[in-house]
Scaffold this active site. Sequence first.
Site, PDB file in Angstrom:
ATOM      1  N   CYS A 169       0.580  -0.776  -0.098  1.00  0.00           N
ATOM      2  CA  CYS A 169      -0.323   0.320   0.018  1.00  0.00           C
ATOM      3  C   CYS A 169       0.686   0.997  -0.022  1.00  0.00           C
ATOM      4  O   CYS A 169       0.250   2.364  -0.923  1.00  0.00           O
ATOM      5  CB  CYS A 169      -0.415   0.530   1.343  1.00  0.00           C
ATOM      6  SG  CYS A 169      -0.430  -0.947   2.740  1.00  0.00           S
TER       7      CYS A 169
ATOM      8  N   LYS B 295      10.556  -2.100   0.861  1.00  0.00           N
ATOM      9  CA  LYS B 295       9.429  -2.625  -0.486  1.00  0.00           C
ATOM     10  C   LYS B 295       9.274  -0.681  -1.826  1.00  0.00           C
ATOM     11  O   LYS B 295       9.040  -0.972  -2.923  1.00  0.00           O
ATOM     12  CB  LYS B 295       7.821  -2.670   0.371  1.00  0.00           C
ATOM     13  CG  LYS B 295       8.339  -4.380   0.940  1.00  0.00           C
ATOM     14  CD  LYS B 295       6.712  -4.125   1.834  1.00  0.00           C
ATOM     15  CE  LYS B 295       6.858  -6.082   2.376  1.00  0.00           C
ATOM     16  NZ  LYS B 295       5.873  -5.500   3.200  1.00  0.00           N
TER      17      LYS B 295
ATOM     18  N   HIS C  27      -2.436   6.745   3.434  1.00  0.00           N
ATOM     19  CA  HIS C  27      -1.549   6.991   3.576  1.00  0.00           C
ATOM     20  C   HIS C  27      -1.080   8.260   3.037  1.00  0.00           C
ATOM     21  O   HIS C  27      -1.269   7.965   1.805  1.00  0.00           O
ATOM     22  CB  HIS C  27      -0.351   5.647   3.453  1.00  0.00           C
ATOM     23  CG  HIS C  27      -0.738   4.336   3.908  1.00  0.00           C
ATOM     24  ND1 HIS C  27      -0.905   4.168   4.738  1.00  0.00           N
ATOM     25  CD2 HIS C  27       0.269   3.063   3.705  1.00  0.00           C
ATOM     26  CE1 HIS C  27      -0.949   3.550   5.858  1.00  0.00           C
ATOM     27  NE2 HIS C  27      -0.026   2.322   4.579  1.00  0.00           N
TER      28      HIS C  27
HETATM   29  C1  2RA Z   1       1.878  -0.877   6.907  1.00  0.00           C
HETATM   30  N1  2RA Z   1       1.933  -1.388   4.358  1.00  0.00           N
HETATM   31  O1  2RA Z   1       1.060   0.337   6.290  1.00  0.00           O
HETATM   32  C2  2RA Z   1       1.738  -1.807   4.848  1.00  0.00           C
HETATM   33  C3  2RA Z   1       1.074  -2.589   4.977  1.00  0.00           C
HETATM   34  N2  2RA Z   1       0.783  -3.237   3.990  1.00  0.00           N
HETATM   35  O2  2RA Z   1       2.248  -0.913   7.572  1.00  0.00           O
END
Ligand code: 2RA
Length: 355
Positions: free
Chosen positions: A130, A231, A260
């Site tokens: 994400c 990532k 996010h």
């Molecule tokens: C997080 N991106 O925000 C990770 C979840 N897949 O922790």
Amino acid sequence: RKPVLALVGATGAVGTVMIDILNGRGEWPWGEVRLIASPRSAGKKIAVRGQEVTVRALAPEVFDGVDVAMFDVPDEVSATWAPIAAGRGAVAVDNSGAFRMDPDVPLVVPEVNTDQIAHRPRGIIANPNCTTLSMMAALGALHRELQLTELVVASYQAASGAGQPGVDRLHAELAAVGGKQVGERAGDVREALAAAGLRQDTSPFPAPLALNVVPWAGSLKEDGWASEELKVRNESRKILGIPDLKVSATCVRVPVVTTHSLAVHATFARPVSVARAREIFQAQRTVVLVDDPAAGQFPTPADVVGADPTYVGRIRQALDFPNTLDFFVCGDNLRKGAALNTYEIAEKLAGELAN
Ligand code: 2RA
């Protein structure tokens, strides 16, 4: 016959958002929809487009006759079961980290690299993490015209990225600190949490999240990097098809429940201007431009939660770096960051099956 869609992990946090997306989608190319979960959730009934669907327990036979199987489950569950689904003839669209960097598994953001869907020798397509996904629609649009060469980002990640335990912990901490000065020294959150009996070692986060920011997401990798930061680097390179893209990321958890955000510093091979960047964003169907600081307008997580597009604002030409733009993006980490992108890939596969 219309294609059959399966959702594995139908009762989890992302699975629940997926059901919401299925129920709200306009076009509907599917015949049957199968909901699959762990034996614990089997038998539960969930409404999908006005019909009650009984959740089935994960087993090899549930994939018989399935055309597209979406997986919203932990890495180890996907690692075992996505190949089983593919072996039974389904295309698995996997939202876990199990296959993202496998060279025989495309990592797809439909508005950026939809052509990659066709190259799937393992019958598996991966959905990005994400954090990467939240900026990809915007970056992909710029890269198409300007050719990205360097990317420096800081993330501001919501608690729900750490699943329901992350959300529950943030709410418990906020209740402990809510509406009053905490600690003898103003802002001593640790003291307030201790007073409320909230032990740090029971938290999914390595430090208090309420009234705080935590420069850590994921697990520890070599040389002090967090898995989440690697990532961002590896997945951005793969999605954009730039194997030597220079990337540096710092991932930070903030006391936000959903959505996010990322501060992006992106350098291009071609000259850039704010005016052209705005045009590019405006032409990108899945990006919403909110960029009028004089009027107090810029994207914030609170305004983006529940929305499908990526919101972009604070676009500036870097003063000291040639061909470089700075901007801020917000994307709902459970929708475009997870369930929605997976479903958009599934929808493309339905289109492929219909032709
Ligand atoms: C997080 N991106 O925000 C990770 C979840 N897949 O922790």
